[in-house]
Design an enzyme around this catalytic site. Structure first.
Site, PDB file in Angstrom:
ATOM      1  N   LYS A 181      19.846  37.837  21.954  1.00  0.00           N
ATOM      2  CA  LYS A 181      21.278  38.088  22.015  1.00  0.00           C
ATOM      3  C   LYS A 181      22.016  36.815  22.413  1.00  0.00           C
ATOM      4  O   LYS A 181      23.071  36.506  21.882  1.00  0.00           O
ATOM      5  CB  LYS A 181      21.528  39.180  23.041  1.00  0.00           C
ATOM      6  CG  LYS A 181      22.964  39.605  23.112  1.00  0.00           C
ATOM      7  CD  LYS A 181      23.104  40.701  24.123  1.00  0.00           C
ATOM      8  CE  LYS A 181      24.501  40.676  24.702  1.00  0.00           C
ATOM      9  NZ  LYS A 181      24.665  41.554  25.811  1.00  0.00           N
ATOM     10  N   HIS A 193      12.459  43.659  20.136  1.00  0.00           N
ATOM     11  CA  HIS A 193      12.123  44.769  21.038  1.00  0.00           C
ATOM     12  C   HIS A 193      11.290  45.821  20.317  1.00  0.00           C
ATOM     13  O   HIS A 193      10.349  46.389  20.860  1.00  0.00           O
ATOM     14  CB  HIS A 193      13.394  45.456  21.548  1.00  0.00           C
ATOM     15  CG  HIS A 193      14.340  44.519  22.239  1.00  0.00           C
ATOM     16  ND1 HIS A 193      15.658  44.424  21.910  1.00  0.00           N
ATOM     17  CD2 HIS A 193      14.130  43.616  23.215  1.00  0.00           C
ATOM     18  CE1 HIS A 193      16.241  43.520  22.666  1.00  0.00           C
ATOM     19  NE2 HIS A 193      15.324  42.999  23.465  1.00  0.00           N
ATOM     20  N   CYS A 216      16.602  35.036  32.527  1.00  0.00           N
ATOM     21  CA  CYS A 216      15.198  35.284  32.917  1.00  0.00           C
ATOM     22  C   CYS A 216      15.133  36.050  34.227  1.00  0.00           C
ATOM     23  O   CYS A 216      14.113  36.612  34.562  1.00  0.00           O
ATOM     24  CB  CYS A 216      14.439  33.985  33.194  1.00  0.00           C
ATOM     25  SG  CYS A 216      14.296  32.872  31.842  1.00  0.00           S
ATOM     26  N   HIS A 235      16.778  45.109  19.188  1.00  0.00           N
ATOM     27  CA  HIS A 235      16.667  44.355  17.934  1.00  0.00           C
ATOM     28  C   HIS A 235      15.200  44.306  17.526  1.00  0.00           C
ATOM     29  O   HIS A 235      14.336  44.897  18.189  1.00  0.00           O
ATOM     30  CB  HIS A 235      17.314  42.970  18.060  1.00  0.00           C
ATOM     31  CG  HIS A 235      16.713  42.064  19.098  1.00  0.00           C
ATOM     32  ND1 HIS A 235      15.432  41.589  19.014  1.00  0.00           N
ATOM     33  CD2 HIS A 235      17.222  41.538  20.245  1.00  0.00           C
ATOM     34  CE1 HIS A 235      15.178  40.813  20.046  1.00  0.00           C
ATOM     35  NE2 HIS A 235      16.248  40.761  20.821  1.00  0.00           N
ATOM     36  N   CYS A 241      17.732  26.116  31.077  1.00  0.00           N
ATOM     37  CA  CYS A 241      16.589  27.018  31.232  1.00  0.00           C
ATOM     38  C   CYS A 241      15.593  26.751  30.102  1.00  0.00           C
ATOM     39  O   CYS A 241      15.998  26.699  28.938  1.00  0.00           O
ATOM     40  CB  CYS A 241      17.067  28.467  31.173  1.00  0.00           C
ATOM     41  SG  CYS A 241      15.737  29.616  30.777  1.00  0.00           S
ATOM     42  N   HIS A 277      15.749  29.985  27.611  1.00  0.00           N
ATOM     43  CA  HIS A 277      17.004  30.352  26.938  1.00  0.00           C
ATOM     44  C   HIS A 277      17.852  29.162  26.528  1.00  0.00           C
ATOM     45  O   HIS A 277      18.876  29.338  25.859  1.00  0.00           O
ATOM     46  CB  HIS A 277      17.820  31.289  27.835  1.00  0.00           C
ATOM     47  CG  HIS A 277      17.159  32.613  28.041  1.00  0.00           C
ATOM     48  ND1 HIS A 277      16.283  32.842  29.072  1.00  0.00           N
ATOM     49  CD2 HIS A 277      17.196  33.745  27.306  1.00  0.00           C
ATOM     50  CE1 HIS A 277      15.836  34.078  28.982  1.00  0.00           C
ATOM     51  NE2 HIS A 277      16.364  34.648  27.922  1.00  0.00           N
ATOM     52  N   LYS A 318      14.065  31.724  18.588  1.00  0.00           N
ATOM     53  CA  LYS A 318      13.730  33.061  19.070  1.00  0.00           C
ATOM     54  C   LYS A 318      14.926  33.985  18.850  1.00  0.00           C
ATOM     55  O   LYS A 318      16.054  33.619  19.181  1.00  0.00           O
ATOM     56  CB  LYS A 318      13.418  33.007  20.570  1.00  0.00           C
ATOM     57  CG  LYS A 318      13.079  34.369  21.118  1.00  0.00           C
ATOM     58  CD  LYS A 318      12.977  34.402  22.618  1.00  0.00           C
ATOM     59  CE  LYS A 318      12.681  35.828  23.063  1.00  0.00           C
ATOM     60  NZ  LYS A 318      13.200  36.181  24.349  1.00  0.00           N
TER      61      LYS A 318
HETATM   62  N1  MSP Z   1      13.044  43.786  31.300  1.00  0.00           N
HETATM   63  C1  MSP Z   1      12.135  42.741  31.026  1.00  0.00           C
HETATM   64  C2  MSP Z   1      10.715  43.254  30.998  1.00  0.00           C
HETATM   65  C3  MSP Z   1      10.254  43.938  32.237  1.00  0.00           C
HETATM   66  S1  MSP Z   1       8.644  44.536  32.069  1.00  0.00           S
HETATM   67  C4  MSP Z   1       8.212  45.052  33.551  1.00  0.00           C
HETATM   68  C5  MSP Z   1      12.467  42.102  29.689  1.00  0.00           C
HETATM   69  N2  MSP Z   1      13.205  42.830  28.874  1.00  0.00           N
HETATM   70  S2  MSP Z   1      13.720  42.363  27.415  1.00  0.00           S
HETATM   71  O1  MSP Z   1      14.479  43.459  26.916  1.00  0.00           O
HETATM   72  O2  MSP Z   1      14.395  41.116  27.533  1.00  0.00           O
HETATM   73  O3  MSP Z   1      12.459  42.104  26.568  1.00  0.00           O
HETATM   74  C6  MSP Z   1      11.519  43.101  26.368  1.00  0.00           C
HETATM   75  C7  MSP Z   1      10.428  42.669  25.437  1.00  0.00           C
HETATM   76  O4  MSP Z   1      10.969  42.325  24.166  1.00  0.00           O
HETATM   77  C8  MSP Z   1       9.642  41.449  25.928  1.00  0.00           C
HETATM   78  O5  MSP Z   1       8.272  41.676  25.708  1.00  0.00           O
HETATM   79  C9  MSP Z   1      10.106  40.360  25.027  1.00  0.00           C
HETATM   80  O6  MSP Z   1       9.123  39.411  24.838  1.00  0.00           O
HETATM   81  C10 MSP Z   1      10.376  41.137  23.748  1.00  0.00           C
HETATM   82  N3  MSP Z   1      11.248  40.382  22.874  1.00  0.00           N
HETATM   83  C11 MSP Z   1      12.579  40.117  23.040  1.00  0.00           C
HETATM   84  N4  MSP Z   1      12.952  39.264  22.038  1.00  0.00           N
HETATM   85  C12 MSP Z   1      11.888  38.977  21.254  1.00  0.00           C
HETATM   86  C13 MSP Z   1      11.696  38.338  20.024  1.00  0.00           C
HETATM   87  N5  MSP Z   1      12.650  37.679  19.431  1.00  0.00           N
HETATM   88  N6  MSP Z   1      10.472  38.447  19.428  1.00  0.00           N
HETATM   89  C14 MSP Z   1       9.470  39.226  19.936  1.00  0.00           C
HETATM   90  N7  MSP Z   1       9.618  39.837  21.080  1.00  0.00           N
HETATM   91  C15 MSP Z   1      10.699  39.516  21.908  1.00  0.00           C
HETATM   92  O7  MSP Z   1      12.016  41.014  29.444  1.00  0.00           O
END
Ligand code: MSP
Length: 646
Positions: A301, A23, A131, A20, A146, A149, A298
């Site tokens: 999902k 990411h 997390c 999304h 949490c 979340h 935030k």
């Molecule tokens: N798998 C772990 C990261 C491991 S790194 C060694 C993880 N994955 S994640 O898919 O949940 O998130 C990946 C990245 O996307 C993180 O930097 C997270 O902060 C970012 N984002 C996920 N949702 C977000 C928003 N709504 N806004 C901005 N970035 C966020 O965490």
């Protein structure tokens, strides 16, 4: 002299969800930095990838009735596709299910063990599976939720392997004192310092309640804790632990780990402590950005408020979305995503701003100078003065990862060019003095040079559009930024490129007419009594949206198993089209290929193609899934292939 290196990384993304906007943001930022640093002359190595182990992924796969690796393969395909569409220029993409990664993890654990920092003990605590982390009673939010979340945690009790994190408290604090630039922005540094000063407990680094992970060396009942596993990607991708450590020697330590603020602790406390224990150098900097919010929460999902990029990319292409993400968010803070904000920026900064100003001055050059740049340049004028100031600010902001400020500065130059054109009225001069007027040539040179400089500054953020704009000016891709950002770079009397409309104005009524099919309106949202109710509304679709789905009946003509897969079956289906359609479905554990041939199935016929274990699938057959067992949908009397289902 050898070029200086710059190694930068994104977090690796969990494969339990499709990408999304949140990411995409981290990756777009990383790509912008990578492109900028390359233009600055660095030997850049840019890594991204996927985090494929852990409870989240295992559970998501269970829900879909497929193996975790199969889920990962599907989602990874989507990431690859998306990064290509977005023009991401990573040098490597690591998956934590690759053997090279497991090798790196084993090598890191071996070093930590040699240091005497691993021991076995019983352990209990509150666990958040999103997390993948334990929380103390004190850290939990109201009602034991949490803190990130806001969902219930689970009580876990097990025998785990532990890492002596507590032994690194002082060394970490000392590192933060010696290297305040290690964590950016400064507010995040304070947050981490407070956390470490509060006391570090040893960290459990294995799980026995889970099988989907890397087996812990010498403890086969345990799998490696997903964060120890995931963080190691930054070195396993460089060949750490393998026989080929050249890349590791060249690029480690990382110059920049880009992360979201939710994963700060893992990168700024656990990761440096693991590295210290292993006797490896620490990364130079971790930059934590804020969150994209939707409706003040935030985007995630689990909250159910995610914005997927597909529609925006389909309508506008990659660059407007890249620009919006970089320009709208003050790097480090949270920002809200809305279609209104996107459209406003698109029309004001891109259609009216860059697109219009460039088109205007290019059109004059075409008309007055027969499609060429002016024959004379100009070395003293207000556009040049402004350009020099702006370039300085742009460079400073880019070096500080302040993309919104960098773009803001560049767009100021655009405004100067616009004001200058209005003031100088070259069309009047052309009428009075004709095309050969030296003043006319100088004025238009200044305008075109101003646009060239904006396009050059815009290249890392909007590579395609800015390259196209430079081509219209008759210029190629710049090789070095310091040279390209000097005033006077535009060649005189040079043929201009083909005219091209870069950012057609978007009509809000038409756009919202389309976009709102998939989203509730603001008023609908405001009238929803609670967030839960709003989420309900959000999951409803209108009849128009349903109508976009092409559901038809098809007859299976050919069916066979996909080699090396227990679940996937490759079918060729007659949909009443001139050729048979190849569709791959995960139904192989419950249907033998022979019993499928001749059967009528219901097919989603306008689904984007996907690759499943290397086989292209051009559609999807519908099945009900009960406890992971697929039951194919069918019609109760034969119908002609291609008959619509409504
Ligand atoms: N798998 C772990 C990261 C491991 S790194 C060694 C993880 N994955 S994640 O898919 O949940 O998130 C990946 C990245 O996307 C993180 O930097 C997270 O902060 C970012 N984002 C996920 N949702 C977000 C928003 N709504 N806004 C901005 N970035 C966020 O965490």
């Amino acid at each position: 002299m050898a070029r200086a290196k710059f190694y930068l990384t994104t977090p690796i993304y969990y494969v339990n969800d499709l990408p999304h906007i949140g990411h995409i943001y981290t990756t777009v930022v990383a790509d912008t930095v990578a492109r900028y640093k390359r233009l600055c002359g660095y030997d850049v190595y840019f890594l991204t990838g996927t985090d494929e182990h852990g409870q989240n992924v295992e559970r998501a796969a269970q829900r879909q009735g497929i193996a975790p690796k199969e889920l990962a393969d599907q989602v990874v395909g989507r990431y690859h596709e998306l990064w290509q569409t977005l023009g991401i220029t990573h040098d490597d993409f690591i998956r934590t299910t690759e053997p090279r990664h497991a090798q790196g993890v084993a090598a890191l654990i071996a070093r930590i063990r040699e240091r005497g920092d691993i021991y076995l003990a019983r352990h209990s605590g509150w666990y958040c599976s999103s997390c993948e982390a334990f929380y103390t009673e004190k850290e939990l939010g109201e009602g034991g939720l949490c803190p990130t979340h806001e969902k219930p945690t689970e009580w876990h009790e097990e025998e785990n392997l532990f890492f002596r994190l507590s032994a690194y408290q002082e060394r970490l604090l000392e590192h933060f004192r010696q290297h305040p630039e290690f964590i950016r922005p400064a507010s995040r540094l304070n947050e981490v310092v407070r956390f470490v000063e509060g006391g570090l407990k040893d960290l459990s680094i294995s799980r026995v309640t889970l099988t989907w992970g890397i087996p812990f060396p010498e403890h086969p009942r345990h799998v490696v804790y997903v964060w120890l596993d995931a963080l190691t990607n930054y070195i396993s991708a460089l060949g750490f632990g393998s026989e080929e450590e050249d890349k590791f020697a060249r690029f480690w330590p990382a110059d920049l780990h880009l992360v979201g603020k939710d994963i700060l602790r893992f990168h700024c406390v656990y990761w440096p402590a693991f590295l210290m224990s292993a006797g490896l150098p620490l990364p130079r900097q971790v930059w934590a950005h804020g969150w994209w919010l939707k409706d003040d929460k935030k985007m995630s999902k689990s909250v159910g408020n995610v914005v997927r990029p597909d529609e925006l990319l389909r309508r506008f292409g990659a660059d407007p979305l890249r620009y919006f993400l970089l320009r709208e968010m003050t790097f480090g803070n949270d920002a809200s995503f809305s279609d209104e904000a996107f459209l406003k920026r698109y029309n004001s900064d891109l259609a009216n701003g860059l697109g219009n100003t460039a088109a205007r001055v290019l059109a004059m050059a075409r008309r007055y100078f027969a499609g060429r740049t002016p024959a004379t340049s100009c070395t003293a004028n207000v556009v040049k003065d402004k350009a020099e100031e702006v370039v300085r600010r742009y460079r400073e902001a880019m070096d500080e990862c302040e993309f919104h400020r960098a773009l803001e500065a560049a767009w100021e130059l655009l405004a100067t060019v616009d004001g200058y054109v209005n003031e100088k009225a070259p069309w009047a001069l052309a009428k009075r003095e004709g095309s050969s007027s030296p003043a006319l040539q100088r004025i238009l040179y200044n305008c075109l040079e101003g646009v060239r400089l904006v396009a050059t500054m815009g290249l890392p953020a909007m590579p395609q559009a800015c390259r196209a704009l430079l081509a219209q000016l008759g210029e190629g891709d710049p090789l070095r930024l310091d040279v390209a950002l000097r005033w006077g770079g535009l060649a005189t009397d040079q043929a201009l490129g083909e005219e091209e409309l870069l950012f057609p104005r978007a009509d809000a009524a038409e756009y919202f007419g389309e976009a709102r099919m998939s989203e509730p309106t603001m008023t609908q949202q405001a009238s929803a009594a609670t967030t839960a109710a709003a989420a309900e509304v959000q999951s409803l679709i209108g009849i128009d949206e349903f109508a976009r789905m092409k559901l038809v009946v098809g007859t299976v003509k050919v069916a066979e198993r996909v080699p090396k897969s227990s679940k996937l079956v490759r079918m060729e289906v007659d949909l009443g089209e001139p050729a048979l359609r190849q569709i791959v479905a995960g139904i192989g554990t419950h249907y033998a290929p022979e019993e499928l041939v001749g059967r009528q199935v219901v097919v989603v016929a306008n689904l984007k193609p996907a690759m499943l274990m290397g086989v292209a699938s051009n559609g999807m057959v519908l099945a009900a899934s009960e406890g992971g067992a697929p039951r194919l949908l069918s019609v109760d009397a034969p119908v002609a292939p291609g008959t619509t289902v409504r």
